[in-house]
Design a protein around this motif. Sequence first.
Motif, PDB file in Angstrom:
ATOM      1  N   ILE A 155       0.866  -1.176   0.000  1.00 40.78           N
ATOM      2  CA  ILE A 155       0.000   0.000   0.000  1.00 40.78           C
ATOM      3  C   ILE A 155       0.902   1.224   0.000  1.00 40.78           C
ATOM      4  CG2 ILE A 155      -1.772   1.273   1.270  1.00 40.78           C
ATOM      5  CD1 ILE A 155      -2.640  -1.463   2.445  1.00 40.78           C
ATOM      6  N   GLU A 156       0.855   1.998  -1.065  1.00 48.31           N
ATOM      7  CA  GLU A 156       1.772   3.122  -1.259  1.00 48.31           C
ATOM      8  C   GLU A 156       0.995   4.425  -1.124  1.00 48.31           C
ATOM      9  OE1 GLU A 156       4.132   3.954  -5.093  1.00 48.31           O
ATOM     10  OE2 GLU A 156       5.454   2.691  -3.851  1.00 48.31           O
ATOM     11  N   LEU A 157       1.348   5.208  -0.095  1.00 50.56           N
ATOM     12  CA  LEU A 157       0.645   6.460   0.185  1.00 50.56           C
ATOM     13  C   LEU A 157       1.310   7.620  -0.549  1.00 50.56           C
ATOM     14  CD1 LEU A 157       0.039   6.110   4.029  1.00 50.56           C
ATOM     15  CD2 LEU A 157      -1.280   5.135   2.126  1.00 50.56           C
ATOM     16  N   LEU A 174      -5.490  -7.442  10.985  1.00 50.75           N
ATOM     17  CA  LEU A 174      -4.363  -7.969  10.232  1.00 50.75           C
ATOM     18  C   LEU A 174      -4.463  -9.487  10.183  1.00 50.75           C
ATOM     19  CD1 LEU A 174      -1.581  -5.677  11.729  1.00 50.75           C
ATOM     20  CD2 LEU A 174      -2.809  -5.379   9.576  1.00 50.75           C
ATOM     21  N   GLU A 175      -5.278  -9.967   9.259  1.00 47.59           N
ATOM     22  CA  GLU A 175      -5.414 -11.406   9.032  1.00 47.59           C
ATOM     23  C   GLU A 175      -4.496 -11.860   7.907  1.00 47.59           C
ATOM     24  OE1 GLU A 175      -9.589 -10.937   8.299  1.00 47.59           O
ATOM     25  OE2 GLU A 175     -10.072 -12.007  10.167  1.00 47.59           O
ATOM     26  N   LYS A 176      -3.670 -10.927   7.415  1.00 50.72           N
ATOM     27  CA  LYS A 176      -2.717 -11.157   6.329  1.00 50.72           C
ATOM     28  C   LYS A 176      -1.541 -10.217   6.585  1.00 50.72           C
ATOM     29  CE  LYS A 176      -5.872  -8.007   4.089  1.00 50.72           C
ATOM     30  NZ  LYS A 176      -6.980  -7.905   3.130  1.00 50.72           N
ATOM     31  N   GLU A 177      -0.502 -10.337   5.789  1.00 53.20           N
ATOM     32  CA  GLU A 177       0.664  -9.477   5.976  1.00 53.20           C
ATOM     33  C   GLU A 177       0.515  -8.207   5.139  1.00 53.20           C
ATOM     34  OE1 GLU A 177       5.414  -9.854   5.230  1.00 53.20           O
ATOM     35  OE2 GLU A 177       4.428 -11.469   6.352  1.00 53.20           O
ATOM     36  N   ILE A 178       0.589  -7.053   5.796  1.00 49.34           N
ATOM     37  CA  ILE A 178       0.344  -5.769   5.157  1.00 49.34           C
ATOM     38  C   ILE A 178       1.619  -4.929   5.178  1.00 49.34           C
ATOM     39  CG2 ILE A 178      -0.981  -3.620   5.284  1.00 49.34           C
ATOM     40  CD1 ILE A 178      -2.592  -6.044   4.397  1.00 49.34           C
ATOM     41  N   HIS A 179       1.917  -4.285   4.057  1.00 52.95           N
ATOM     42  CA  HIS A 179       3.086  -3.403   3.937  1.00 52.95           C
ATOM     43  C   HIS A 179       2.584  -2.033   3.490  1.00 52.95           C
ATOM     44  CE1 HIS A 179       7.418  -2.846   2.133  1.00 52.95           C
ATOM     45  NE2 HIS A 179       7.032  -1.827   2.879  1.00 52.95           N
ATOM     46  N   ILE A 180       2.776  -1.017   4.344  1.00 53.33           N
ATOM     47  CA  ILE A 180       2.346   0.355   4.030  1.00 53.33           C
ATOM     48  C   ILE A 180       3.583   1.235   3.991  1.00 53.33           C
ATOM     49  CG2 ILE A 180       0.899   2.299   4.716  1.00 53.33           C
ATOM     50  CD1 ILE A 180      -0.849   0.347   6.270  1.00 53.33           C
ATOM     51  N   ARG A 181       3.744   2.012   2.901  1.00 52.34           N
ATOM     52  CA  ARG A 181       4.934   2.849   2.775  1.00 52.34           C
ATOM     53  C   ARG A 181       4.610   4.137   2.020  1.00 52.34           C
ATOM     54  NH1 ARG A 181       8.175  -0.629  -1.906  1.00 52.34           N
ATOM     55  NH2 ARG A 181       7.102   0.314  -3.699  1.00 52.34           N
ATOM     56  N   SER A 182       5.563   5.059   2.045  1.00 56.53           N
ATOM     57  CA  SER A 182       5.440   6.291   1.276  1.00 56.53           C
ATOM     58  C   SER A 182       5.855   6.048  -0.170  1.00 56.53           C
ATOM     59  CB  SER A 182       6.332   7.379   1.891  1.00 56.53           C
ATOM     60  OG  SER A 182       6.357   8.532   1.063  1.00 56.53           O
ATOM     61  N   ASP A 236       7.455   8.173  -1.743  1.00 57.53           N
ATOM     62  CA  ASP A 236       8.785   8.787  -1.788  1.00 57.53           C
ATOM     63  C   ASP A 236       9.339   8.815  -0.368  1.00 57.53           C
ATOM     64  OD1 ASP A 236      11.076  10.270  -2.025  1.00 57.53           O
ATOM     65  OD2 ASP A 236      10.096  12.099  -2.751  1.00 57.53           O
ATOM     66  N   PRO A 237      10.365   8.018  -0.071  1.00 64.16           N
ATOM     67  CA  PRO A 237      10.891   7.970   1.303  1.00 64.16           C
ATOM     68  C   PRO A 237      11.374   9.319   1.817  1.00 64.16           C
ATOM     69  CG  PRO A 237      11.740   6.146   0.012  1.00 64.16           C
ATOM     70  CD  PRO A 237      11.045   7.048  -0.961  1.00 64.16           C
ATOM     71  N   ALA A 238      11.737  10.230   0.921  1.00 62.32           N
ATOM     72  CA  ALA A 238      12.233  11.538   1.346  1.00 62.32           C
ATOM     73  C   ALA A 238      11.106  12.499   1.712  1.00 62.32           C
ATOM     74  CB  ALA A 238      13.097  12.150   0.242  1.00 62.32           C
ATOM     75  N   ASN A 239       9.857  12.128   1.466  1.00 61.84           N
ATOM     76  CA  ASN A 239       8.719  13.008   1.736  1.00 61.84           C
ATOM     77  C   ASN A 239       7.614  12.173   2.373  1.00 61.84           C
ATOM     78  OD1 ASN A 239       6.982  15.186   1.807  1.00 61.84           O
ATOM     79  ND2 ASN A 239       6.593  15.215  -0.391  1.00 61.84           N
ATOM     80  N   ARG A 240       7.730  11.987   3.683  1.00 63.00           N
ATOM     81  CA  ARG A 240       6.839  11.060   4.368  1.00 63.00           C
ATOM     82  C   ARG A 240       5.426  11.600   4.509  1.00 63.00           C
ATOM     83  NH1 ARG A 240      10.302   9.516   9.698  1.00 63.00           N
ATOM     84  NH2 ARG A 240      10.470  11.789   9.779  1.00 63.00           N
ATOM     85  N   PRO A 241       4.411  10.806   4.211  1.00 63.98           N
ATOM     86  CA  PRO A 241       3.026  11.204   4.486  1.00 63.98           C
ATOM     87  C   PRO A 241       2.735  11.108   5.976  1.00 63.98           C
ATOM     88  CG  PRO A 241       3.080   8.985   3.617  1.00 63.98           C
ATOM     89  CD  PRO A 241       4.494   9.487   3.566  1.00 63.98           C
ATOM     90  N   GLU A 242       1.657  11.776   6.413  1.00 65.24           N
ATOM     91  CA  GLU A 242       1.279  11.767   7.821  1.00 65.24           C
ATOM     92  C   GLU A 242      -0.071  11.095   7.987  1.00 65.24           C
ATOM     93  OE1 GLU A 242       0.540  14.908  11.508  1.00 65.24           O
ATOM     94  OE2 GLU A 242       1.871  15.436   9.841  1.00 65.24           O
ATOM     95  N   ILE A 243      -0.108  10.122   8.885  1.00 67.56           N
ATOM     96  CA  ILE A 243      -1.338   9.401   9.208  1.00 67.56           C
ATOM     97  C   ILE A 243      -1.787   9.814  10.600  1.00 67.56           C
ATOM     98  CG2 ILE A 243      -2.421   7.151   9.527  1.00 67.56           C
ATOM     99  CD1 ILE A 243      -0.177   5.959   7.798  1.00 67.56           C
ATOM    100  N   THR A 244      -2.996  10.308  10.722  1.00 64.32           N
ATOM    101  CA  THR A 244      -3.581  10.624  12.021  1.00 64.32           C
ATOM    102  C   THR A 244      -4.534   9.499  12.411  1.00 64.32           C
ATOM    103  OG1 THR A 244      -3.421  13.007  11.666  1.00 64.32           O
ATOM    104  CG2 THR A 244      -4.989  12.253  13.332  1.00 64.32           C
ATOM    105  N   MET A 245      -4.226   8.850  13.527  1.00 69.23           N
ATOM    106  CA  MET A 245      -5.073   7.768  14.024  1.00 69.23           C
ATOM    107  C   MET A 245      -6.095   8.376  14.972  1.00 69.23           C
ATOM    108  SD  MET A 245      -3.787   5.026  12.552  1.00 69.23           S
ATOM    109  CE  MET A 245      -4.128   3.528  13.484  1.00 69.23           C
ATOM    110  N   ALA A 246      -7.313   8.554  14.483  1.00 67.01           N
ATOM    111  CA  ALA A 246      -8.386   9.150  15.278  1.00 67.01           C
ATOM    112  C   ALA A 246      -9.292   8.054  15.812  1.00 67.01           C
ATOM    113  CB  ALA A 246      -9.176  10.145  14.426  1.00 67.01           C
ATOM    114  N   GLY A 247      -8.688   7.088  16.499  1.00 64.89           N
ATOM    115  CA  GLY A 247      -9.389   5.887  16.919  1.00 64.89           C
ATOM    116  C   GLY A 247      -8.962   4.736  16.015  1.00 64.89           C
TER     117      GLY A 247
END
Length: 421
Positions: free
Chosen positions: A47-49, A63-71, A73-84
């Motif tokens: 999953i590429e953000l 997570l009933e499977k293996e999940i890979h989440i990444r940016s 562009d590694p030099a410009n990281r996205p921001e995830i807000t966990m609101a619950g």
Amino acid sequence: MKKVMNLFTVAVFALLLVGTVNAEIIEVESGGSIYSAVQQAETGDIIELEAGGSFTNDSTMLLEKEIHIRSADPANRPEITMAGGEFRFDGDQGGVILEDLIINSTDPNYLVTMSPNFTAARIIKTVNVKVTNFDRSSFREDGPASGHIDSIIVRNSEYYAFNGGGYRFIHFGSIVGFDYLEFSNSTVSDFTESFIWSETPNAKEIVIDHCTITGLDAPKPAFIGVTSAGGSIDISNVILAYFEKGDGSIFDMGGFGTSTIRNSRYYDVGDVSYDWTTEEDFVEYEPSFADAANYDFTLPDDSPLLTAGTEGGPIGDPRWDPTTTAVDGENAVPGEYVLNQNYPNPFNPSTTIEYTLKKSAHTQINVYNVKGELVETLVNQTMNQGTHKVRFNANALPAGLYYYQLKTDDISEVRKMVLLK
């Protein structure tokens, strides 16, 4: 038969040199739903953000499977807000890799938990991730979870300000075990209790290297409270500073067959007594961080900690080194890219891969099986010019031949290694 195997090996090498795509990439634009992407993904998908994007999640992601989440562009990281919500293991097929992200919370929460249905997971891994403003543990069992995790790996990451719930960075009770835990090139600050707390006797191997750990506040042991059944713990190149002192030693560990601490410093943390198998150069010294209250742990330019490491280099998280690290202790500029043979080789289950970059570059160290399938990405970020090392743990993999690749915009080199079991 020999000729066929040689041709197959050549084919695998060719695939690695041009880059192998074995997984579907699910792209998510800024403001899109990570939850929907997780629901859609299959094991092995990425999953590429959107680089620099903003995302909000208020749902628990099973997570009933293996999940890979990444940016993207590694030099410009996205921001995830966990609101619950949180990442939550369920069943026996789960895994999560979080890479090149900024994650914060606006709601009381954990980052990763294990449900009562959890029985097994291959990996929990964060690489180049900054996590802030949660008020509970990063990784925790929840309720009567009973199971086993092959590997927990935190590399090149920062975890700050877990201030509300009185929990630990890693908190497992007596029924969740793990084979391998690595915490390297990372920083933790402002947890209300211990760094690692695990009552399971199934903690087999713990490696903590080049880390800066500050601001722990614990009525129980502030650094590590772990039991094992003959496992090993190896701590090196670590700075421990400014703990709210609890009762007894900051090390509350039992049952380890071997325990090592080397080239590390402590300051204002309380009792550090422990009967180590090997204790070398573990002494008190004030680190004099630039601005610890605002999470700036940069060392002074003339700090002796910059040359106190196991190889004559700096200790603590390398991001706080104000100088350019020399190569092999000299002020020489490497003239070429080099991918060295891993050592030991053959290995079981861990080995070290060393590589040299002639200039700063976005760098990948990838591991592949004999089918050319990507097994694990060990490095995926911009690395400085010079010589670097990364540890590979293959505890969850079958014995056999594997390939590891150094990849930048200028070069792709591949070597073989053999896992014995």
